[in-house]
Design a protein around this motif. Structure first.
Motif, PDB file in Angstrom:
ATOM      1  N   ASP A   1     -14.880  -0.712   3.647  1.00  0.00           N
ATOM      2  CA  ASP A   1     -13.854   0.307   3.860  1.00  0.00           C
ATOM      3  C   ASP A   1     -13.044   0.554   2.583  1.00  0.00           C
ATOM      4  OD1 ASP A   1     -14.703   0.469   6.493  1.00  0.00           O
ATOM      5  OD2 ASP A   1     -13.139  -0.873   7.247  1.00  0.00           O
ATOM      6  N   SER A   2     -12.783  -0.510   1.825  1.00  0.00           N
ATOM      7  CA  SER A   2     -12.039  -0.355   0.575  1.00  0.00           C
ATOM      8  C   SER A   2     -12.854   0.421  -0.453  1.00  0.00           C
ATOM      9  CB  SER A   2     -11.673  -1.731   0.017  1.00  0.00           C
ATOM     10  OG  SER A   2     -10.748  -2.388   0.857  1.00  0.00           O
TER      11      SER A   2
ATOM     12  N   THR B   1      -6.753  -2.635  -1.119  1.00  0.00           N
ATOM     13  CA  THR B   1      -8.214  -2.594  -1.055  1.00  0.00           C
ATOM     14  C   THR B   1      -8.771  -3.993  -0.786  1.00  0.00           C
ATOM     15  OG1 THR B   1      -8.224  -2.711  -3.488  1.00  0.00           O
ATOM     16  CG2 THR B   1      -8.507  -0.530  -2.486  1.00  0.00           C
TER      17      THR B   1
ATOM     18  N   SER C   1     -13.078   7.990  -2.361  1.00  0.00           N
ATOM     19  CA  SER C   1     -12.435   9.246  -1.958  1.00  0.00           C
ATOM     20  C   SER C   1     -11.555   9.817  -3.068  1.00  0.00           C
ATOM     21  CB  SER C   1     -11.593   9.035  -0.694  1.00  0.00           C
ATOM     22  OG  SER C   1     -10.430   8.260  -0.969  1.00  0.00           O
TER      23      SER C   1
ATOM     24  N   ASP D   1       0.840  -1.192   0.000  1.00  0.00           N
ATOM     25  CA  ASP D   1       0.000   0.000   0.000  1.00  0.00           C
ATOM     26  C   ASP D   1       0.880   1.248   0.000  1.00  0.00           C
ATOM     27  OD1 ASP D   1      -2.522   1.394   0.269  1.00  0.00           O
ATOM     28  OD2 ASP D   1      -1.946   1.818   2.337  1.00  0.00           O
TER      29      ASP D   1
ATOM     30  N   ARG E   1     -12.670   3.977   0.370  1.00  0.00           N
ATOM     31  CA  ARG E   1     -11.358   4.537   0.024  1.00  0.00           C
ATOM     32  C   ARG E   1     -11.293   4.868  -1.461  1.00  0.00           C
ATOM     33  NH1 ARG E   1      -5.205   1.996   0.835  1.00  0.00           N
ATOM     34  NH2 ARG E   1      -4.192   4.033   0.712  1.00  0.00           N
TER      35      ARG E   1
ATOM     36  N   LEU F   1      -3.111   1.111  -4.115  1.00  0.00           N
ATOM     37  CA  LEU F   1      -3.979   1.167  -2.937  1.00  0.00           C
ATOM     38  C   LEU F   1      -4.289  -0.255  -2.488  1.00  0.00           C
ATOM     39  CD1 LEU F   1      -6.690   3.799  -4.007  1.00  0.00           C
ATOM     40  CD2 LEU F   1      -4.434   4.219  -2.986  1.00  0.00           C
TER      41      LEU F   1
END
Length: 287
Positions: free
Chosen positions: A188-189, A144, A195, A128, A192, A142
């Protein structure tokens, strides 16, 4: 200014999989993402039709492939990274957590201590926050997880290759019930990824269109925020409940128990036995 790579998609109808080639239009350097090695489970044969389509495109477009990238060890198709790496002389990469998936599946398959051989099947394993370039296009990694415990996303300029996290907005998200998966981590991934800037193009790993409909592979962050059926107006707890209930109704992909033995070797078939043939090991009554 965010750079915009050219992206060419390739559809594999047999597995509902999307494969991609992206490249820097200025330098013509490119990367291949999640290529498929064809496998017919009925007769146990592999072939290279999908990978050869990619090779034809690369040659016709005059590209120099500098990376062959897998987002995770796939459960529904064999990876063609090994084949394409040999053909193109390009390094192969995946996320560093792949070693943890190897350990999980070594126990499921009851494989000898000689397997796995760790991350040596790839030229690089990404963590990451790692970054690299394809031509002048910056690529950020990322972590994920959720679909698997090793899934990564590649963000190349304004294009993100989000693998089995999102589906198209009308179909929501990918399953999270494979060994090491987690619907909570998947939520949560997804957040992310959401975002990222609104205009970021999200290229998904799979689509399963209705009969007569064309497969689709791309929607922006803004479109997912507005229309994703699993996330729009859903709390984290509601998403987890929805995803877990949905996953409980799903059977295993028909290639899964075969595919992981290849994909955890970086797309290489098991070592040939004394007769010169490779063999797959299928655990009975394990799921």
């Amino acid at each position: 200014m965010t750079l915009k790579p050219n992206v060419q998609s390739f559809w594999d109808a047999a597995t509902g999989s999307w494969q991609y080639v992206f490249h820097d239009p200025q330098t013509k350097e490119g990367a291949i993402v999640d290529p498929v090695l064809d496998f017919d489970p009925a007769d146990g044969k592999t072939s290279t039709e999908n990978a050869d389509r990619i090779l034809d495109y690369v040659r016709q477009a005059g590209l120099k492939i500098v990376w062959i990238l897998d987002t995770h060890p796939h459960a529904d198709h064999f990876s063609a990274a090994g084949y394409l790496g040999q053909k193109l002389g390009a390094p192969r990469a995946i996320g560093e957590k792949v070693a943890e998936i190897q350990s999980v599946w070594r126990d499921i398959y009851n494989l000898p201590d000689g397997f796995p051989e760790g991350t040596g099947y790839w030229d690089r394993v990404f963590a990451d926050g790692d970054s690299f370039k394809v031509g002048d296009i910056p690529v950020d990694v990322l972590f994920t997880p959720g679909h698997t415990l090793a899934t990564i996303t590649y963000v190349a300029g304004d294009a993100a290759f989000v693998n089995d996290t999102f589906m198209m907005p009308a179909n929501g998200s990918a399953r999270a019930d494979f060994p090491g998966g987690s619907s909570a981590e998947l939520y949560d991934s997804l957040q992310r990824i959401l975002s990222l800037p609104d205009a970021t193009r999200l290229f998904i790993g799979h689509d399963y269109p209705a009969e007569g409909a064309e497969p689709a592979c791309i929607a922006t962050v803004a479109e997912h925020r507005a229309r994703n059926t699993h996330l729009k107006d859903a709390s984290r707890e509601a998403f987890i409940t929805l995803r877990d209930e949905r996953d409980a109704t799903l059977g295993l992909p028909d290639r899964m128990l075969a595919a992981l033995q290849v994909n955890l070797r970086g797309g290489q078939l098991p070592e040939p036995e004394a007769d010169g043939r490779s063999y797959l090991k299928i655990p009975l009554n394990a799921f």
